[in-house]
Design an enzyme around this catalytic site. Structure first.
Site, mmCIF file in Angstrom:
data_model
loop_
_atom_site.group_PDB
_atom_site.id
_atom_site.type_symbol
_atom_site.label_atom_id
_atom_site.label_comp_id
_atom_site.label_asym_id
_atom_site.label_seq_id
_atom_site.Cartn_x
_atom_site.Cartn_y
_atom_site.Cartn_z
ATOM 1 N N VAL A 194 -5.291 4.612 -6.890
ATOM 2 C CA VAL A 194 -4.189 5.164 -6.104
ATOM 3 C C VAL A 194 -4.470 6.618 -5.724
ATOM 4 O O VAL A 194 -4.250 7.034 -4.586
ATOM 5 C CB VAL A 194 -2.856 5.057 -6.893
ATOM 6 C CG1 VAL A 194 -1.747 5.837 -6.219
ATOM 7 C CG2 VAL A 194 -2.452 3.606 -7.047
ATOM 8 N N ASP A 195 -4.981 7.391 -6.666
ATOM 9 C CA ASP A 195 -5.271 8.806 -6.438
ATOM 10 C C ASP A 195 -6.224 8.987 -5.257
ATOM 11 O O ASP A 195 -5.963 9.765 -4.331
ATOM 12 C CB ASP A 195 -5.860 9.403 -7.726
ATOM 13 C CG ASP A 195 -5.948 10.920 -7.724
ATOM 14 O OD1 ASP A 195 -5.310 11.579 -6.878
ATOM 15 O OD2 ASP A 195 -6.659 11.451 -8.598
ATOM 16 N N TYR A 200 -6.395 3.474 -16.804
ATOM 17 C CA TYR A 200 -5.927 4.154 -18.018
ATOM 18 C C TYR A 200 -5.526 3.162 -19.108
ATOM 19 O O TYR A 200 -5.135 3.548 -20.194
ATOM 20 C CB TYR A 200 -4.797 5.117 -17.696
ATOM 21 C CG TYR A 200 -5.271 6.439 -17.114
ATOM 22 C CD1 TYR A 200 -6.573 6.620 -16.650
ATOM 23 C CD2 TYR A 200 -4.418 7.514 -17.032
ATOM 24 C CE1 TYR A 200 -6.996 7.818 -16.126
ATOM 25 C CE2 TYR A 200 -4.839 8.737 -16.513
ATOM 26 C CZ TYR A 200 -6.126 8.880 -16.058
ATOM 27 O OH TYR A 200 -6.547 10.080 -15.544
ATOM 28 N N ASP A 241 0.857 -1.178 0.000
ATOM 29 C CA ASP A 241 0.000 0.000 0.000
ATOM 30 C C ASP A 241 0.894 1.229 0.000
ATOM 31 O O ASP A 241 1.572 1.511 0.983
ATOM 32 C CB ASP A 241 -0.887 -0.033 1.251
ATOM 33 C CG ASP A 241 -1.810 1.155 1.387
ATOM 34 O OD1 ASP A 241 -1.665 2.148 0.632
ATOM 35 O OD2 ASP A 241 -2.681 1.121 2.277
ATOM 36 N N ILE A 242 0.896 1.970 -1.097
ATOM 37 C CA ILE A 242 1.796 3.111 -1.233
ATOM 38 C C ILE A 242 1.550 4.184 -0.170
ATOM 39 O O ILE A 242 2.465 4.907 0.200
ATOM 40 C CB ILE A 242 1.728 3.695 -2.665
ATOM 41 C CG1 ILE A 242 2.963 4.570 -2.944
ATOM 42 C CG2 ILE A 242 0.420 4.465 -2.882
ATOM 43 C CD1 ILE A 242 3.143 4.906 -4.405
ATOM 44 N N ASN A 267 -5.227 12.461 -11.712
ATOM 45 C CA ASN A 267 -5.871 12.928 -12.935
ATOM 46 C C ASN A 267 -5.512 14.401 -13.089
ATOM 47 O O ASN A 267 -4.998 15.026 -12.159
ATOM 48 C CB ASN A 267 -7.386 12.687 -12.916
ATOM 49 C CG ASN A 267 -8.073 13.392 -11.767
ATOM 50 O OD1 ASN A 267 -7.918 14.591 -11.582
ATOM 51 N ND2 ASN A 267 -8.837 12.645 -10.989
#
Length: 189
Positions: A32-33, A125, A9-10, A23
């Site tokens: 992620v964003d 994407y 998990d970043i 985005n």
């Protein structure tokens, strides 16, 4: 530069900077964003809104990067980059590579020595995981070689371009599933 790939998990990475697959609006989103915005807290959205009001009224262009504070994240900074969207015909590998190199230049400029990346553009994407991994690893290795050349190490045949003021010492690709981890591990050899 040390480069590795891990599954995780970043938002929990204890590095100087994490990279957000944002985005262009910088207002959060899914994947992620959204996870980074939720973990960082509302202050991140406020700073992104200020960037939109001032420096980026038309949004962040694909392939470019911009830093913000990390707020409630373990990372001091978040570096936002917008990956190319294959579903919209944005399939130029150089555009994807730019996400990684521009993020590393920003990291070096803000003093980040350790950076964690997601698999930019490999989610909604529509880019193939193996292609993203190959392009990302090549871009990071190329940046590392330019850093070495800029620091006076003997790297033949390289023209040194802007690599920032701080040496990035570690890049960690933090991948949320086994399929991505396998792709990045293969690209790293």
């Amino acid at each position: 530069m040390r480069i590795e790939a891990v599954q995780g998990d970043i938002t929990r990475e204890e590095v100087d900077a994490i990279v957000n697959a944002a985005n262009s609006s910088l207002m959060g989103g899914g994947g992620v964003d959204g996870a980074i915005h939720r973990a960082a807290g509302p202050e991140l959205l406020e700073e992104c809104m200020e960037l939109r009001r001032t420096e980026l009224p038309d949004g962040l262009p694909v392939g470019r990067a911009v830093p913000t504070a990390g707020y409630r994240l373990p990372a001091r900074w978040v570096i936002h980059t917008v990956g190319p969207n294959a579903h919209r015909g944005e399939t130029d590998p150089a555009l994807l590579a730019s996400c990684f190199t521009s993020s590393l230049t920003v990291a070096a400029d803000i003093g980040a020595r350790t950076v964690a990346f997601p698999a930019v553009s490999a989610g909604v994407y529509g880019w193939d995981a193996d292609d993203v991994a190959r392009i990302a690893v090549d871009a990071v290795r190329g940046f590392a070689a330019r850093q070495d050349a800029a620091s006076g190490r003997d790297v033949c045949g390289l023209d040194v371009t802007d690599v920032g003021t701080t040496t990035v010492e570690e890049v960690r690709f933090v991948l949320f599933d086994e399929r991505l981890l396998h792709a990045f591990s293969a690209a790293l050899g």
